[in-house]
Design an enzyme around this catalytic site. Structure first.
Site, PDB file in Angstrom:
ATOM      1  N   TYR A  46       0.826  -1.204   0.000  1.00 19.89           N
ATOM      2  CA  TYR A  46       0.000   0.000   0.000  1.00 19.89           C
ATOM      3  C   TYR A  46       0.869   1.266   0.000  1.00 19.89           C
ATOM      4  O   TYR A  46       0.443   2.301  -0.504  1.00 19.89           O
ATOM      5  CB  TYR A  46      -0.892   0.022   1.253  1.00 19.89           C
ATOM      6  CG  TYR A  46      -2.171  -0.768   1.136  1.00 19.89           C
ATOM      7  CD1 TYR A  46      -2.437  -1.574   0.028  1.00 19.89           C
ATOM      8  CD2 TYR A  46      -3.121  -0.711   2.146  1.00 19.89           C
ATOM      9  CE1 TYR A  46      -3.620  -2.292  -0.053  1.00 19.89           C
ATOM     10  CE2 TYR A  46      -4.312  -1.415   2.062  1.00 19.89           C
ATOM     11  CZ  TYR A  46      -4.558  -2.211   0.961  1.00 19.89           C
ATOM     12  OH  TYR A  46      -5.731  -2.912   0.869  1.00 19.89           O
ATOM     13  N   GLY A  47       2.034   1.160   0.589  1.00 20.85           N
ATOM     14  CA  GLY A  47       2.892   2.343   0.725  1.00 20.85           C
ATOM     15  C   GLY A  47       3.355   2.923  -0.599  1.00 20.85           C
ATOM     16  O   GLY A  47       3.815   4.057  -0.670  1.00 20.85           O
ATOM     17  N   CYS A  78      -3.327  -0.954   9.801  1.00 16.36           N
ATOM     18  CA  CYS A  78      -2.416  -0.502   8.755  1.00 16.36           C
ATOM     19  C   CYS A  78      -2.366   1.030   8.817  1.00 16.36           C
ATOM     20  O   CYS A  78      -3.403   1.691   8.684  1.00 16.36           O
ATOM     21  CB  CYS A  78      -2.953  -0.953   7.401  1.00 16.36           C
ATOM     22  SG  CYS A  78      -2.048  -0.285   5.988  1.00 16.36           S
ATOM     23  N   ASN A  79      -1.188   1.566   9.049  1.00 16.66           N
ATOM     24  CA  ASN A  79      -1.054   3.027   9.134  1.00 16.66           C
ATOM     25  C   ASN A  79      -1.357   3.694   7.801  1.00 16.66           C
ATOM     26  O   ASN A  79      -1.964   4.766   7.762  1.00 16.66           O
ATOM     27  CB  ASN A  79       0.383   3.410   9.534  1.00 16.66           C
ATOM     28  CG  ASN A  79       0.679   3.128  10.989  1.00 16.66           C
ATOM     29  OD1 ASN A  79       0.612   3.996  11.829  1.00 16.66           O
ATOM     30  ND2 ASN A  79       1.004   1.876  11.281  1.00 16.66           N
ATOM     31  N   THR A  80      -0.929   3.073   6.710  1.00 20.85           N
ATOM     32  CA  THR A  80      -1.106   3.687   5.394  1.00 20.85           C
ATOM     33  C   THR A  80      -2.597   3.821   5.075  1.00 20.85           C
ATOM     34  O   THR A  80      -3.073   4.905   4.727  1.00 20.85           O
ATOM     35  CB  THR A  80      -0.399   2.843   4.308  1.00 20.85           C
ATOM     36  OG1 THR A  80       0.925   2.528   4.754  1.00 20.85           O
ATOM     37  CG2 THR A  80      -0.331   3.585   3.000  1.00 20.85           C
ATOM     38  N   CYS A 192       4.399   1.838  10.771  1.00 19.24           N
ATOM     39  CA  CYS A 192       3.906   0.835   9.823  1.00 19.24           C
ATOM     40  C   CYS A 192       3.780  -0.437  10.640  1.00 19.24           C
ATOM     41  O   CYS A 192       4.716  -0.806  11.362  1.00 19.24           O
ATOM     42  CB  CYS A 192       4.894   0.638   8.677  1.00 19.24           C
ATOM     43  SG  CYS A 192       4.496  -0.786   7.636  1.00 19.24           S
ATOM     44  N   THR A 193       2.628  -1.094  10.541  1.00 18.13           N
ATOM     45  CA  THR A 193       2.405  -2.260  11.402  1.00 18.13           C
ATOM     46  C   THR A 193       3.323  -3.438  11.053  1.00 18.13           C
ATOM     47  O   THR A 193       3.468  -4.359  11.855  1.00 18.13           O
ATOM     48  CB  THR A 193       0.930  -2.706  11.341  1.00 18.13           C
ATOM     49  OG1 THR A 193       0.554  -2.897   9.963  1.00 18.13           O
ATOM     50  CG2 THR A 193       0.019  -1.668  11.977  1.00 18.13           C
ATOM     51  N   HIS A 194       3.943  -3.386   9.883  1.00 14.31           N
ATOM     52  CA  HIS A 194       4.906  -4.443   9.551  1.00 14.31           C
ATOM     53  C   HIS A 194       6.193  -4.338  10.384  1.00 14.31           C
ATOM     54  O   HIS A 194       6.890  -5.338  10.586  1.00 14.31           O
ATOM     55  CB  HIS A 194       5.309  -4.352   8.073  1.00 14.31           C
ATOM     56  CG  HIS A 194       4.359  -5.035   7.138  1.00 14.31           C
ATOM     57  ND1 HIS A 194       3.170  -4.468   6.753  1.00 14.31           N
ATOM     58  CD2 HIS A 194       4.432  -6.242   6.501  1.00 14.31           C
ATOM     59  CE1 HIS A 194       2.538  -5.290   5.909  1.00 14.31           C
ATOM     60  NE2 HIS A 194       3.286  -6.377   5.743  1.00 14.31           N
TER      61      HIS A 194
HETATM   62  N1  DGL Z   1       1.332  -2.465   7.151  1.00 12.53           N
HETATM   63  C1  DGL Z   1       1.073  -1.283   6.429  1.00 12.53           C
HETATM   64  C2  DGL Z   1       1.165  -0.030   7.295  1.00 12.53           C
HETATM   65  O1  DGL Z   1       0.991  -0.100   8.489  1.00 12.53           O
HETATM   66  C3  DGL Z   1       1.602  -1.028   5.053  1.00 12.53           C
HETATM   67  C4  DGL Z   1       2.525  -1.903   4.322  1.00 12.53           C
HETATM   68  C5  DGL Z   1       2.385  -1.691   2.823  1.00 12.53           C
HETATM   69  O2  DGL Z   1       1.490  -2.320   2.263  1.00 12.53           O
HETATM   70  O3  DGL Z   1       3.139  -0.890   2.243  1.00 12.53           O
HETATM   71  O4  DGL Z   1       1.367   1.043   6.806  1.00 12.53           O
END
Ligand code: DGL
Length: 268
Positions: A46-47, A78-80, A192-194
């Site tokens: 998503y980023g 997800c922050n994004t 970012c939750t990752h």
């Molecule tokens: N986990 C996602 C976040 O918190 C985004 C990762 C991605 O898809 O770029 O922003």
């Protein structure tokens, strides 16, 4: 909230496996809550997507998921997606939504040097929302931002059993440290939750002088608060993980998801 059926799940949503870092602490607070974990593998990362694309994609996909699983509440883990699409999601769905926002407020309270790093996706760190949080809660501090799509890939690789290239982590940290005042950074917001999936690798680069902070505990408390008085099953039913179909990216093995209470994997 107390009127929802005990079987109505909490829906967790992310582009990939990052949302597991929010699911973990929520399960610790609500151990028998039914869980659906949804990952948009067809849309990851998503980023690297535009605001317009996410603002239409995420509410549409969530609409399908809500119809299919009838959750009592949805967590946008997800922050994004949250910093870009939360108003669109709330407008499209008729259920409580909990979003994820960069933990700038607690970071500002924690920092002694007055230099805070915000590490997120490229889409998240360019959001006016992040600027607004900095103005409101860290007005007299220096908030450095850096976007690292490579770290998202590294976190996914790790959970698929691959090896994390430490050079990728070093580059992400350098992206903050090499900015003016970067050497004085003493708190790092994982926006970012990752990224908490790479906590050990990040701490190795940061050393002991930098404390990492993310929003997961706060989100889990918010979910517990919003579901107060709810009726839950006596025992946790096996959770469901659902992945949007992506030719190049199969779901991870069930063994990776089982520690999070997931018992089966579906694709849509
Ligand atoms: N986990 C996602 C976040 O918190 C985004 C990762 C991605 O898809 O770029 O922003």
């Amino acid at each position: 909230m107390s009127s929802a059926s005990p079987d109505a799940p909490i829906l967790f949503f992310d582009s990939g496996l990052g949302g597991l870092t929010v699911l973990g602490p929520t399960r610790a607070l609500l151990p028998t809550a039914p869980i659906v974990y949804a990952a948009d593998y067809a849309g990851l990362p998503y980023g690297q997507k535009s605001e317009a694309e996410l603002a239409s994609r995420v509410p549409a996909l969530l609409g399908r998921l809500v119809e299919r699983y009838q959750p009592r509440l949805a967590v946008i883990a997800c922050n994004t997606a949250s910093t870009i699409a939360l108003p669109h999601i709330r407008a499209a769905l008729d259920l409580p939504i909990v979003g994820t926002v960069p933990a700038i407020k607690p970071a500002a309270a924690l920092s002694k040097s007055g230099v805070i790093g915000v590490l997120g996706t490229e889409a998240t760190v360019r959001q006016p929302y992040v600027e607004d949080l900095s103005r409101r809660f860290a007005a007299d501090q220096c908030v450095l931002r850096h976007g690292s799509p490579e770290l998202v890939t590294a976190a996914e690789t790790k959970l698929h059993g691959g090896i994390v290239d430490q050079a990728v982590v070093a580059r992400a940290v350098a992206g903050l440290r090499e900015q003016p005042q970067g050497a004085a950074m003493d708190v790092l917001v994982l926006a970012c939750t990752h990224f908490p999936l790479l906590e050990a690798e990040l701490q190795r680069e940061l050393g002991d002088s930098v404390t990492m902070i993310d929003g997961a505990e706060g989100i889990s408390r918010r979910v517990a608060h919003l579901t107060e008085g709810s009726v839950w099953p006596d025992r946790a039913p096996p959770g469901i993980a659902v992945f949007t179909r992506s030719a190049g990216r199969p779901p991870p093995p069930l063994a990776t998801l089982a520690p999070y209470g997931i018992g089966s994997i579906e694709t849509i």
